[in-house]
Design an enzyme around this catalytic site. Structure first.
Site, mmCIF file in Angstrom:
data_model
loop_
_atom_site.group_PDB
_atom_site.id
_atom_site.type_symbol
_atom_site.label_atom_id
_atom_site.label_comp_id
_atom_site.label_asym_id
_atom_site.label_seq_id
_atom_site.Cartn_x
_atom_site.Cartn_y
_atom_site.Cartn_z
ATOM 1 N N HIS A 4 40.897 43.814 35.537
ATOM 2 C CA HIS A 4 40.037 44.620 34.663
ATOM 3 C C HIS A 4 40.782 45.945 34.462
ATOM 4 O O HIS A 4 41.491 46.395 35.365
ATOM 5 C CB HIS A 4 38.714 45.020 35.309
ATOM 6 C CG HIS A 4 37.819 43.921 35.761
ATOM 7 N ND1 HIS A 4 37.968 43.287 36.960
ATOM 8 C CD2 HIS A 4 36.717 43.376 35.173
ATOM 9 C CE1 HIS A 4 37.004 42.395 37.097
ATOM 10 N NE2 HIS A 4 36.233 42.422 36.036
ATOM 11 N N ASP B 293 40.500 48.297 37.360
ATOM 12 C CA ASP B 293 41.204 47.999 38.611
ATOM 13 C C ASP B 293 42.551 48.684 38.662
ATOM 14 O O ASP B 293 43.069 48.969 39.741
ATOM 15 C CB ASP B 293 41.515 46.492 38.752
ATOM 16 C CG ASP B 293 40.317 45.626 38.501
ATOM 17 O OD1 ASP B 293 39.210 46.066 38.827
ATOM 18 O OD2 ASP B 293 40.514 44.513 37.976
HETATM 19 C C1 XLS Z 1 31.544 38.780 38.766
HETATM 20 C C2 XLS Z 1 32.523 38.109 37.923
HETATM 21 C C3 XLS Z 1 33.722 38.960 37.554
HETATM 22 C C4 XLS Z 1 34.486 38.345 36.419
HETATM 23 C C5 XLS Z 1 35.398 39.287 35.729
HETATM 24 O O1 XLS Z 1 30.692 38.157 39.385
HETATM 25 O O2 XLS Z 1 32.909 36.926 38.544
HETATM 26 O O3 XLS Z 1 34.526 39.159 38.675
HETATM 27 O O4 XLS Z 1 35.213 37.232 36.832
HETATM 28 O O5 XLS Z 1 34.732 40.356 35.198
#
Ligand code: XLS
Ligand code: NI
Ligand code: NI
Length: 435
Positions: free
Chosen positions: A101, A104
């Site tokens: 993301h 991150d």
């Molecule tokens: C959260 C989601 C997230 C997505 C990406 O529960 O799994 O991590 O994979 O935003």
């Protein structure tokens, strides 16, 4: 040059099923051919940047437990150190992909323009590191759920200014994904849902989300991004009710907004469990519609009822998931992303490596079991036998016919159902031979 964070951990190699070395693969053997294809190319493993490098080990009852050299995560220089450590781990694991993301990899700035500058600087740093290695970006995505501006949703926010901020954010994340040669772009709607209908216009929110996704698809074509656009279903958490509840709900949504040929699904094992499904159910829903995009292979705890994001550790479950994936032709441009985090007591760098080694091995073992079941053909034969009645001309004519002609045949006694065993236990016993 290595950051020394992982100190003396050597690159992980395949040592075979008899190995007792905890830092070796016992099943993941990238070059091994499974059903005519390299194991690495089937599984297409990805490390998730957020859980491994951005999450600090906090929970609702306590703050961070991890102490990392890139903390606090509010500085571009430390963000680059974090990237350097991430790539050290990629070198050790040898997995072919990673995912991020925006939040991150860059520190949030005081305003949008600063955040974007930070983002671009770290993306360039990451791009330079990718240039010297054999590693690709499986997918990029935008974190539109952590900062307080997103508390009422992103594309579904009642405030159009937040919708605008979301559009601008996704544009920057798609640009960065494209720049790094990403294979997919994912949207997970963590706060695209609601807490109470007392303050929510659901119809308007769904229309806005449909429009937003159409803008995403238009932008993909405008910039010539060749990857897939994926949405990730999840029934709740953090929202009480999330609009992308499960695969079936997402497919209905995509059809309603004319996106069924443009957008596929990123399915997560833990989200399937939260929705009251098995992972293979979600995979089968998606593959039956030709809409499986990619998977997040992280499990939930079956007792706790929330998204615990643990590394996979159950070979029979993983095997059935890959069985349905292989049967539908494989992951294509998608991959197996570990959207999984350590337990908060697992504070050592070694824990991070060991978690991924174990996850990769469980998946490899599941893949081999799935391939063996397909090659043996026992489930397929049983399925064909169960549905064989539909191969007859009479059954096909019935499907093309109508209620009253069918009624005549049943009334005359020409057709009389004769119940047959579903043989579930026999089939479960069969699967147990392989897993
Ligand atoms: C959260 C989601 C997230 C997505 C990406 O529960 O799994 O991590 O994979 O935003
Ligand atoms: Ni999740
Ligand atoms: Ni996920």
């Amino acid at each position: 040059m290595s950051t020394k964070f992982f100190d003396d951990i050597a690159p992980i190699t395949y040592k075979g099923a008899d190995s007792t070395d905890p830092m070796a693969f016992r099943h993941y053997n990238p070059d091994e051919i499974v059903m005519g294809k390299r194991m690495e190319d089937h599984l297409r493993f990805a490390v998730a940047y957020w859980h491994s490098f951005a999450w600090e080990g906090g929970d609702p009852f306590g703050g961070p437990t991890f102490e990392r050299p890139w903390h606090p995560q509010d500085d571009v220089g430390r963000a680059k150190t974090k990237a350097d450590v991430a790539f050290d781990m990629f070198d050790i694991l040898g997995q072919p992909y990673f995912c991020w993301h925006d939040a991150d990899i860059r520190p949030e700035g005081p305003d949008f323009a600063t955040s974007v500058r930070n983002f671009e600087e770290v993306i360039d740093h990451i791009g330079a590191k990718m240039d010297t290695r054999k590693i690709g970006l499986l997918w990029g995505t935008a974190n539109m759920f952590s900062h307080r501006r997103w508390m009422g949703g992103a594309a579904t926010n009642p405030d159009p200014d937040v919708f605008a901020y979301a559009a601008a954010t996704v544009k920057t994340c798609m640009d960065a994904t494209h720049k790094l040669g990403g294979q997919n772009y994912v949207l997970w709607g963590g706060r695209e849902g609601y807490e109470t209908l007392l303050n929510t216009d659901m119809g308007a929110e769904l229309d806005h989300m449909g429009r937003f996704l159409n803008m995403v698809v238009d932008y993909k074509h405008k910039i010539g991004f060749q990857g897939q656009i994926l949405v990730e279903p999840k029934p709740q958490e953090p929202s009480k009710h999330q609009y992308d509840y499960d695969a079936a709900t997402c497919i209905g949504f995509l059809r309603k907004y004319g996106l069924e040929n443009e957008v596929k699904l990123n399915l997560e094992q833990g989200h399937a469990i939260l929705a009251g499904h098995s992972f293979e159910h979600e995979i089968a829903v998606a593959t039956s519609e030709g809409m499986l995009g990619s998977i997040d292979m992280n499990r939930n705890d079956y007792q706790s009822g929330w998204d615990t994001d643990q590394f996979p550790n159950n070979v029979p479950e993983v095997a059935l998931a890959y069985y349905h994936i292989l049967k539908s032709g494989g992951l294509g441009l998608g991959g197996t992303n570990f959207d999984a985090k350590l337990r908060r007591q697992s504070i050592d760098p070694t824990d991070l490596i060991a978690a991924h080694v174990g996850g990769m091995d469980v998946c490899a073992r599941g893949l081999k079991a799935a391939a063996a079941m397909i090659e043996d053909g026992g489930l397929e034969t049983a399925l064909n036998e169960r549905y064989a009645g539909w191969d007859t001309p009479a059954a096909r004519a019935m499907l093309a016919g109508n209620l009253d002609s069918t009624y005549t045949d049943v009334m005359s006694g020409k057709i009389a159902p004769n119940p047959r065993s579903g043989r579930q236990e026999i089939l479960e016993n069969y699967v147990n031979r392989f897993v």
